[in-house]
Write a protein that holds these residues in place. Structure first.
Motif, PDB file in Angstrom:
ATOM      1  N   GLN A  45      -5.587   6.808 -11.982  1.00  0.00           N
ATOM      2  CA  GLN A  45      -6.108   7.743 -12.978  1.00  0.00           C
ATOM      3  C   GLN A  45      -6.258   7.063 -14.331  1.00  0.00           C
ATOM      4  O   GLN A  45      -7.274   7.229 -15.025  1.00  0.00           O
ATOM      5  CB  GLN A  45      -5.179   8.947 -13.098  1.00  0.00           C
ATOM      6  N   LEU A  46      -5.254   6.294 -14.729  1.00  0.00           N
ATOM      7  CA  LEU A  46      -5.305   5.601 -16.017  1.00  0.00           C
ATOM      8  C   LEU A  46      -6.423   4.558 -16.043  1.00  0.00           C
ATOM      9  O   LEU A  46      -7.083   4.372 -17.069  1.00  0.00           O
ATOM     10  CB  LEU A  46      -3.957   4.935 -16.315  1.00  0.00           C
ATOM     11  N   ARG A  84       0.839  -1.179   0.000  1.00  0.00           N
ATOM     12  CA  ARG A  84       0.000   0.000   0.000  1.00  0.00           C
ATOM     13  C   ARG A  84       0.878   1.234   0.000  1.00  0.00           C
ATOM     14  O   ARG A  84       1.916   1.278   0.629  1.00  0.00           O
ATOM     15  CB  ARG A  84      -0.901   0.011   1.248  1.00  0.00           C
ATOM     16  N   SER A  85       0.459   2.246  -0.718  1.00  0.00           N
ATOM     17  CA  SER A  85       1.222   3.480  -0.782  1.00  0.00           C
ATOM     18  C   SER A  85       1.114   4.254   0.524  1.00  0.00           C
ATOM     19  O   SER A  85       0.221   4.043   1.334  1.00  0.00           O
ATOM     20  CB  SER A  85       0.720   4.342  -1.938  1.00  0.00           C
ATOM     21  N   LEU A  86       2.032   5.198   0.727  1.00  0.00           N
ATOM     22  CA  LEU A  86       2.083   5.954   1.960  1.00  0.00           C
ATOM     23  C   LEU A  86       0.955   6.971   2.019  1.00  0.00           C
ATOM     24  O   LEU A  86       0.612   7.605   1.033  1.00  0.00           O
ATOM     25  CB  LEU A  86       3.433   6.682   2.070  1.00  0.00           C
ATOM     26  N   GLN A 138       3.313   7.075  -3.832  1.00  0.00           N
ATOM     27  CA  GLN A 138       1.942   7.595  -3.861  1.00  0.00           C
ATOM     28  C   GLN A 138       1.643   8.232  -5.211  1.00  0.00           C
ATOM     29  O   GLN A 138       0.565   8.057  -5.775  1.00  0.00           O
ATOM     30  CB  GLN A 138       1.739   8.622  -2.743  1.00  0.00           C
ATOM     31  N   SER A 139       2.602   8.966  -5.741  1.00  0.00           N
ATOM     32  CA  SER A 139       2.432   9.607  -7.038  1.00  0.00           C
ATOM     33  C   SER A 139       2.190   8.573  -8.128  1.00  0.00           C
ATOM     34  O   SER A 139       1.316   8.736  -8.991  1.00  0.00           O
ATOM     35  CB  SER A 139       3.671  10.436  -7.374  1.00  0.00           C
ATOM     36  N   LEU A 140       2.961   7.483  -8.083  1.00  0.00           N
ATOM     37  CA  LEU A 140       2.810   6.432  -9.075  1.00  0.00           C
ATOM     38  C   LEU A 140       1.456   5.740  -8.943  1.00  0.00           C
ATOM     39  O   LEU A 140       0.797   5.424  -9.939  1.00  0.00           O
ATOM     40  CB  LEU A 140       3.945   5.413  -8.927  1.00  0.00           C
ATOM     41  N   LEU A 187       2.939   0.213 -15.296  1.00  0.00           N
ATOM     42  CA  LEU A 187       2.954   1.033 -14.094  1.00  0.00           C
ATOM     43  C   LEU A 187       2.861   0.180 -12.835  1.00  0.00           C
ATOM     44  O   LEU A 187       3.514   0.475 -11.821  1.00  0.00           O
ATOM     45  CB  LEU A 187       1.804   2.041 -14.122  1.00  0.00           C
ATOM     46  N   SER A 188       2.053  -0.867 -12.890  1.00  0.00           N
ATOM     47  CA  SER A 188       1.939  -1.749 -11.725  1.00  0.00           C
ATOM     48  C   SER A 188       3.271  -2.420 -11.431  1.00  0.00           C
ATOM     49  O   SER A 188       3.649  -2.597 -10.265  1.00  0.00           O
ATOM     50  CB  SER A 188       0.848  -2.800 -11.946  1.00  0.00           C
TER      51      SER A 188
END
Length: 228
Positions: free
Chosen positions: A44-45, A2-4, A36-38, A165-166
């Motif tokens: 979004q995609l 999980r992202s920060l 988090q940005s990624l 991206l994943s």
């Protein structure tokens, strides 16, 4: 994985009526928190998939509600599907060879809703997995098999970009995890977990958390006692 989360100190800026406040948050996501940005770019995609790509994806995926303890992938077998968690949670772990001391398995990652769940090496190379993936609770998942994903990637560049991206996200997350295991103390790793992944303490048994941190349950108990 999980992202920060957004730090508490920055959360009041979310409701502040000033463009500069939003700019501060965007800089944080872009610079201070690349994971988090990624992740935001990935989501979004997914949201912006064209109708044709979305229809093609929906046609080859299946939705299932699976029980606690279900194995999405077993150690020693080829992982032929990738799952997206809609609800629930899972862990990936490696079974130790018989005769080794300590616990019988080592937890290496956790997954929660929105996460892309698979054994990456096994799935993308179609080789036997070195780990197993098991649901920690009843979970709703979207399943996609390897052949269908490759067909989607070939036909729809936007799906190929999402898949890449994943993999980028996983690579960056893994680099951070290796650094933490190599250079942080046990207390620092637990403090990082409380700061960046606090939901783990509420959702996951302490024995799994200790394994994930690379420490014994007894060591984790002593660290928790000092912090509490």
């Amino acid at each position: 994985m999980r992202s920060l989360p957004l730090p508490h100190a920055l959360r009041p800026l979310l409701n502040a009526p000033c463009p500069s406040c939003l700019a501060v948050i965007l800089v944080y996501f872009r610079v201070m928190n690349p994971l988090q940005s990624l992740r935001q770019r990935y989501l979004q995609l997914v949201d912006e998939l064209s109708p044709s790509a979305r229809a093609a994806y929906d046609a080859v995926t299946r939705q299932e509600l699976l029980p606690k303890g279900y194995y999405l992938c077993r150690q020693g077998f080829v992982c032929r599907t990738v799952a997206t968690l809609q609800s629930g949670s899972a862990r990936i772990f490696h079974l130790k060879p018989e005769g080794r001391s300590g616990t019988t398995d080592v937890t290496t990652a956790f997954f929660f809703p929105g996460d892309f769940v698979t054994s990456f090496q096994s799935f993308y190379l179609q080789v036997p997995s070195q780990s197993a993936i098991q649901l920690l609770e009843e979970s709703a998942v979207t399943l996609l098999d390897y052949t269908a994903l490759q067909s989607l990637r070939t036909t729809y560049p936007e799906i190929d970009q999402i898949d890449r991206l994943s993999n980028d996200y996983y690579t960056m997350w893994l680099e951070q995890r290796i650094f933490s295991l190599q250079f942080h103390t046990a207390a620092e790793r637990y403090a990082d977990l409380l700061r960046n992944e606090p939901y783990l303490v509420q959702k996951v048994p302490l024995s799994y958390i200790a394994s994930y941190l690379g420490i014994t349950l007894e060591t984790l108990s002593r660290i928790r006692a000092r912090i509490d």
